[in-house]
Structures are given as structure tokens and as C-alpha cells.
Design a protein around this motif. Structure first.
Motif, PDB file in Angstrom:
ATOM      1  N   LEU A 102       0.882  -1.271  -0.219  1.00  3.33           N
ATOM      2  CA  LEU A 102       0.042  -0.118   0.025  1.00  3.33           C
ATOM      3  C   LEU A 102       0.758   1.251  -0.116  1.00  3.33           C
ATOM      4  N   ASP A 103       1.902   1.370   0.876  1.00  2.00           N
ATOM      5  CA  ASP A 103       2.821   2.597   0.805  1.00  2.00           C
ATOM      6  C   ASP A 103       3.545   2.599  -0.403  1.00  2.00           C
ATOM      7  N   GLN A 104       3.964   1.617  -1.074  1.00  2.00           N
ATOM      8  CA  GLN A 104       4.610   1.612  -2.587  1.00  2.00           C
ATOM      9  C   GLN A 104       3.572   2.019  -3.498  1.00  2.00           C
ATOM     10  N   VAL A 105       2.234   1.712  -3.336  1.00  2.00           N
ATOM     11  CA  VAL A 105       1.436   2.249  -4.363  1.00  2.00           C
ATOM     12  C   VAL A 105       1.262   3.877  -4.175  1.00  2.00           C
ATOM     13  N   VAL A 106       0.910   4.016  -2.808  1.00  2.00           N
ATOM     14  CA  VAL A 106       0.464   5.370  -2.573  1.00  2.00           C
ATOM     15  C   VAL A 106       1.597   6.452  -3.149  1.00  2.00           C
ATOM     16  N   ALA A 107       2.834   5.864  -2.922  1.00  2.00           N
ATOM     17  CA  ALA A 107       4.155   6.779  -3.307  1.00  2.00           C
ATOM     18  C   ALA A 107       4.480   6.311  -4.791  1.00  2.00           C
ATOM     19  N   GLU A 108       4.051   5.487  -5.314  1.00  2.00           N
ATOM     20  CA  GLU A 108       4.392   5.130  -6.920  1.00  2.00           C
ATOM     21  C   GLU A 108       5.912   4.734  -6.835  1.00  2.00           C
ATOM     22  N   SER A 109       6.255   4.261  -5.844  1.00  2.00           N
ATOM     23  CA  SER A 109       7.724   4.224  -5.616  1.00  2.00           C
ATOM     24  C   SER A 109       8.424   3.011  -5.947  1.00  2.00           C
ATOM     25  N   TYR A 110       7.748   1.975  -6.487  1.00  2.00           N
ATOM     26  CA  TYR A 110       8.292   0.638  -6.684  1.00  2.00           C
ATOM     27  C   TYR A 110       8.875   0.693  -8.144  1.00  2.00           C
ATOM     28  N   SER A 111       9.702  -0.202  -8.589  1.00  2.00           N
ATOM     29  CA  SER A 111      10.406  -0.465 -10.027  1.00  2.00           C
ATOM     30  C   SER A 111       9.370  -1.033 -10.895  1.00  2.00           C
ATOM     31  N   SER A 112       9.602  -2.235 -11.673  1.00  2.00           N
ATOM     32  CA  SER A 112       8.749  -2.793 -12.341  1.00  2.00           C
ATOM     33  C   SER A 112       7.437  -3.467 -11.607  1.00  2.00           C
ATOM     34  N   ARG A 113       7.591  -3.939 -10.227  1.00  2.00           N
ATOM     35  CA  ARG A 113       6.497  -4.439  -9.632  1.00  2.00           C
ATOM     36  C   ARG A 113       6.650  -4.212  -8.096  1.00  2.00           C
ATOM     37  N   PRO A 114       5.609  -4.082  -7.137  1.00  2.00           N
ATOM     38  CA  PRO A 114       5.923  -3.939  -5.768  1.00  2.00           C
ATOM     39  C   PRO A 114       6.717  -5.148  -5.161  1.00  2.00           C
ATOM     40  N   THR A 115       6.750  -4.762  -3.931  1.00  2.00           N
ATOM     41  CA  THR A 115       7.603  -5.783  -3.230  1.00  2.00           C
ATOM     42  C   THR A 115       6.681  -7.126  -2.931  1.00  2.00           C
ATOM     43  N   PRO A 116       6.949  -8.342  -3.257  1.00  2.00           N
ATOM     44  CA  PRO A 116       6.166  -9.275  -3.151  1.00  2.00           C
ATOM     45  C   PRO A 116       5.472  -9.268  -1.678  1.00  2.00           C
ATOM     46  N   PRO A 117       4.217  -9.457  -1.557  1.00  2.00           N
ATOM     47  CA  PRO A 117       3.376  -9.348  -0.433  1.00  2.00           C
ATOM     48  C   PRO A 117       3.847 -10.601   0.765  1.00  2.00           C
ATOM     49  N   THR A 118       3.758 -10.480   2.109  1.00  2.00           N
ATOM     50  CA  THR A 118       3.947 -11.256   2.845  1.00  2.00           C
ATOM     51  C   THR A 118       2.672 -11.401   3.863  1.00  2.00           C
ATOM     52  N   LYS A 119       1.646 -10.549   3.743  1.00  2.00           N
ATOM     53  CA  LYS A 119       0.565 -10.737   4.322  1.00  2.00           C
ATOM     54  C   LYS A 119      -0.744 -10.519   3.376  1.00  2.00           C
ATOM     55  N   GLY A 120      -1.563 -11.376   4.102  1.00  2.00           N
ATOM     56  CA  GLY A 120      -2.750 -11.569   2.971  1.00  2.00           C
ATOM     57  C   GLY A 120      -4.189 -11.175   3.992  1.00  2.00           C
ATOM     58  N   ASN A 121      -5.271 -12.083   3.533  1.00  2.00           N
ATOM     59  CA  ASN A 121      -6.542 -11.400   4.037  1.00  2.00           C
ATOM     60  C   ASN A 121      -6.833 -11.704   5.393  1.00  2.00           C
ATOM     61  N   SER A 122      -6.006 -12.473   6.294  1.00  2.00           N
ATOM     62  CA  SER A 122      -6.125 -12.736   7.510  1.00  2.00           C
ATOM     63  C   SER A 122      -5.563 -11.823   8.399  1.00  2.00           C
ATOM     64  N   ASN A 123      -4.315 -11.220   8.020  1.00  2.00           N
ATOM     65  CA  ASN A 123      -3.424 -10.633   8.751  1.00  2.00           C
ATOM     66  C   ASN A 123      -2.987  -9.104   8.122  1.00  2.00           C
ATOM     67  N   GLY A 124      -3.648  -8.822   6.988  1.00  2.00           N
ATOM     68  CA  GLY A 124      -3.123  -7.527   6.278  1.00  2.00           C
ATOM     69  C   GLY A 124      -3.985  -6.447   6.670  1.00  2.00           C
ATOM     70  N   VAL A 125      -3.710  -5.291   5.867  1.00  2.00           N
ATOM     71  CA  VAL A 125      -4.526  -4.000   5.971  1.00  2.00           C
ATOM     72  C   VAL A 125      -5.762  -3.969   5.083  1.00  2.00           C
ATOM     73  N   ASP A 126      -6.695  -3.384   5.342  1.00  2.00           N
ATOM     74  CA  ASP A 126      -8.083  -3.362   4.531  1.00  2.00           C
ATOM     75  C   ASP A 126      -7.701  -2.694   3.360  1.00  2.00           C
ATOM     76  N   GLY A 127      -7.743  -3.315   2.275  1.00  2.00           N
ATOM     77  CA  GLY A 127      -7.731  -3.001   0.956  1.00  2.00           C
ATOM     78  C   GLY A 127      -9.189  -2.541   0.286  1.00  2.00           C
ATOM     79  N   ASN A 128     -10.091  -3.034   0.837  1.00  2.00           N
ATOM     80  CA  ASN A 128     -11.532  -2.626   0.382  1.00  2.00           C
ATOM     81  C   ASN A 128     -11.795  -1.156   0.557  1.00  2.00           C
ATOM     82  N   ALA A 129     -11.007  -0.431   1.518  1.00  2.00           N
ATOM     83  CA  ALA A 129     -11.143   0.927   1.649  1.00  2.00           C
ATOM     84  C   ALA A 129     -10.504   1.891   0.628  1.00  2.00           C
ATOM     85  N   HIS A 130      -9.374   1.142   0.182  1.00  2.00           N
ATOM     86  CA  HIS A 130      -8.340   1.944  -0.450  1.00  2.00           C
ATOM     87  C   HIS A 130      -8.409   1.830  -2.105  1.00  2.00           C
TER      88      HIS A 130
END
Length: 313
Positions: A102-130
Motif C-alpha cells: 500500500l505504501d509503495q502504491v501510494v508513493a508510486e515508488s516501486y520499480s517494475s512491480r511492488p515488493t512481493p506481499p507477505t501478508k494476506g486476507n487474515s493479517n493484512g490491512v483493509d484493501g477494500n477501503a483503498h
């Protein structure tokens, strides 16, 4: 960060981008806003549906199912490229995801792809809001094709959102890039999709790269040759050319037209001069034959003079 687009603004952006929109029922007010936040909007997520058949897929993403109520996205992009809008506001599409992404998307700071995610539906932040969410009709088995019309619509939808928010293409991610639990959209190369969105954003919203440019590959020399070196379909055929120019080209036709116009100017000038001179003889006995003879003589003199000057040039 930005406030989510209104439903009207979304429609305007999509249609300006050339998206074929289908409005499904009360999509403008169909949402999950009572369950959580909607906004700020930070990006857009692309999904696949793991379904087959447009009508049944639209019904599923609109209504959801027993364990997950709808709407499950904002719009469903069908195989034929039509975008079915099923909800607007918070929808059950993104679930939990990696805060670093989320931070990388907000800042549009990644290169070809964001850092591979290590969190998911059970322990991640709420993506439905963003995130805006777009389900795409596909079996998700890596074999079901992505037709050109559908892929083009995916690109146009993402470009419309980026253009409206003044985002770059890095605000567009796949579900698998957001959540460690997900694999979708399988069969779509996300860096390639972002590159296509970025290319589209370089052009006006109505840009259609599939339309053939009628001037593509034509040089200035090609235009010059077409105008000045191509034989005309037909040239002057009256007695004035005397068969001296059997192959008429654009250049020779224009020169002939110029000479004829100059001749007409001379004739008109001669007529005016002759009539002016004769006007002073009114009442002196000059008859019609005398006037006609004088005008003809003046015209003949003008034409002879014109021909002499034409030969000199």
C-alpha cells in the motif's frame, strides 16, 4: 491520497476513454459502506473471476455468495470488452493485504512491480477501503485466453481511473501483488499491463491505437511525388493545347490554368478599355458594328501580347 470518484465522474471518465459501459441495476448505491471505510482512494486492483459465462458472472459479482456478500467489485470486465458496473462504494474485492505494498502504491515508488506481499486476507490491512476493484471474466487456470477486446478494456478502465486521479500506471496492481493469499489475475503480466496503461496515458483519452493511421509511413517526398509527378487522369482537351502536351501532370495543368486566368484578365482589361473609349463617342454616330470591331481588336491585341510574354518566360 484522494477522495473516491463519484458515480457520475466515473461514468464520464470511462466513456471518455472509450469504454463500453453496462449499468447494472442500482449499482450507484449498491455497496458495503455500512461495514467500513470507503476512501481515501489509492489505486486499482485487477482480479479474475474463476467463472465462465457473462450473465452468471455479472450476477455473482453483484450479489456475492453465502460466505461473501456482494458487491464483489465495482465493475466486471467481460470477454467481449463490455464493463458491467455492479457497485459503487466499498466492495468485497481486495480483502487484507500487505501494508508495504500500500505504501509503495501510494508513493508510486516501486520499480517494475511492488515488493512481493507477505501478508494476506487474515493479517493484512483493509484493501477494500483503498482500492477500486475490477473482476475480469476468466477461469483463472492459466489456459483460458484473454481476448483482445477484454484486455483493451482492462487497459482503458485503469487508464481512465489514473487519468481522473492524475495517477501514474503504478497505481494499478494485480490481486496477487496485494495479498500473499492470491494468484489473480492469472495469465496477465502486470508489468506489461502497467506499461500499456502508461502508454495510453501519453495520449488523449479518445486515443484508439487499433485504428490504422492513413498517413502512417508517408513521407514529404511521397506527397510531393503524388502531387507533382503523377500523371493526371485527364488534362485540358480543348483546341488551345493543340496536342502539344499529351501527358498532363499536375504541374503542367496548374501552369495551363495560370495562363488561362492571365488571358482572361487581359481580355477583361481590353474590353473595359475599349468600352470606356467608345463611351466617349456616344452621340457621334458610332454604330454597334463599330463598337464590336473595336472591342475585338483590343482583345486580339491583348492575347498577342500575352502569348509573347508567355514565350519569353
Amino acid at each position: 491520497m484522494a477522495a473516491p470518484l463519484t458515480a457520475d465522474r466515473l461514468l464520464q471518465a470511462l466513456r471518455a476513454e472509450g469504454v463500453r459501459v453496462v449499468e447494472v441495476g442500482n449499482w450507484r448505491t449498491h455497496n458495503r459502506n455500512q461495514k467500513g471505510a470507503w476512501g481515501p482512494a489509492n489505486g486499482s486492483i485487477v482480479h479474475h473471476t474463476v467463472t465462465k459465462g457473462t450473465a452468471s458472472t455479472v450476477a455473482m459479482v453483484r450479489d456475492g455468495y453465502a460466505s461473501l456478500p456482494g458487491p464483489l467489485c465495482h465493475g466486471m470486465i467481460a470477454k467481449d470488452g463490455r464493463v458491467h458496473l455492479v457497485g459503487w462504494g466499498r466492495t468485497n474485492h481486495a480483502g487484507g493485504g500487505d501494508p508495504k505494498v500500500l505504501d509503495q502504491v501510494v508513493a508510486e515508488s516501486y520499480s517494475s512491480r511492488p515488493t512481493p506481499p507477505t501478508k494476506g486476507n487474515s493479517n493484512g490491512v483493509d484493501g477494500n477501503a483503498h482500492f477500486y476493484g475490477w473482476e475480469c471474466e476468466n477461469l483463472g487456470d492459466g489456459k483460458d485466453p484473454w481476448p483482445t477486446a477484454q484486455y483493451d478494456a482492462i487497459v482503458r478502465v485503469q487508464a481512465a481511473l489514473c487519468r481522473a486521479h492524475k495517477w501514474s500506471a503504478k497505481s494499478v496492481i494485480g490481486h496477487r501483488e496485494w495479498s500473499a493469499d492470491k494468484v489473480d489475475p492469472r495469465g496477465i503480466d502486470m508489468p506489461g499491463l502497467r506499461a500499456d496503461v502508461a502508454e495510453r496515458l501519453k495520449h488523449p483519452a479518445n486515443w484508439n491505437p487499433n485504428e490504422e493511421d492513413p498517413m502512417a509511413g508517408i513521407t514529404k517526398k511521397d506527397i510531393f511525388d503524388a502531387v507533382w509527378k503523377t500523371d493526371a487522369l485527364a488534362g485540358p482537351t480543348d483546341a488551345g493545347d493543340h496536342g502539344t502536351n499529351p501527358t498532363w501532370q499536375a504541374q503542367s495543368i496548374l501552369k495551363d490554368m495560370q495562363a488561362r486566368i492571365r488571358s482572361m484578365d487581359r481580355r477583361m482589361t481590353a474590353q473595359t478599355a475599349a468600352i470606356t473609349a467608345l463611351a466617349g463617342q456616344v452621340g457621334t454616330g458610332a454604330d454597334t458594328a463599330t463598337i464590336v470591331a473595336a472591342v475585338e481588336a483590343a482583345i486580339e491585341h491583348a492575347v498577342i501580347d500575352l502569348n509573347m510574354h508567355t514565350k519569353e518566360t
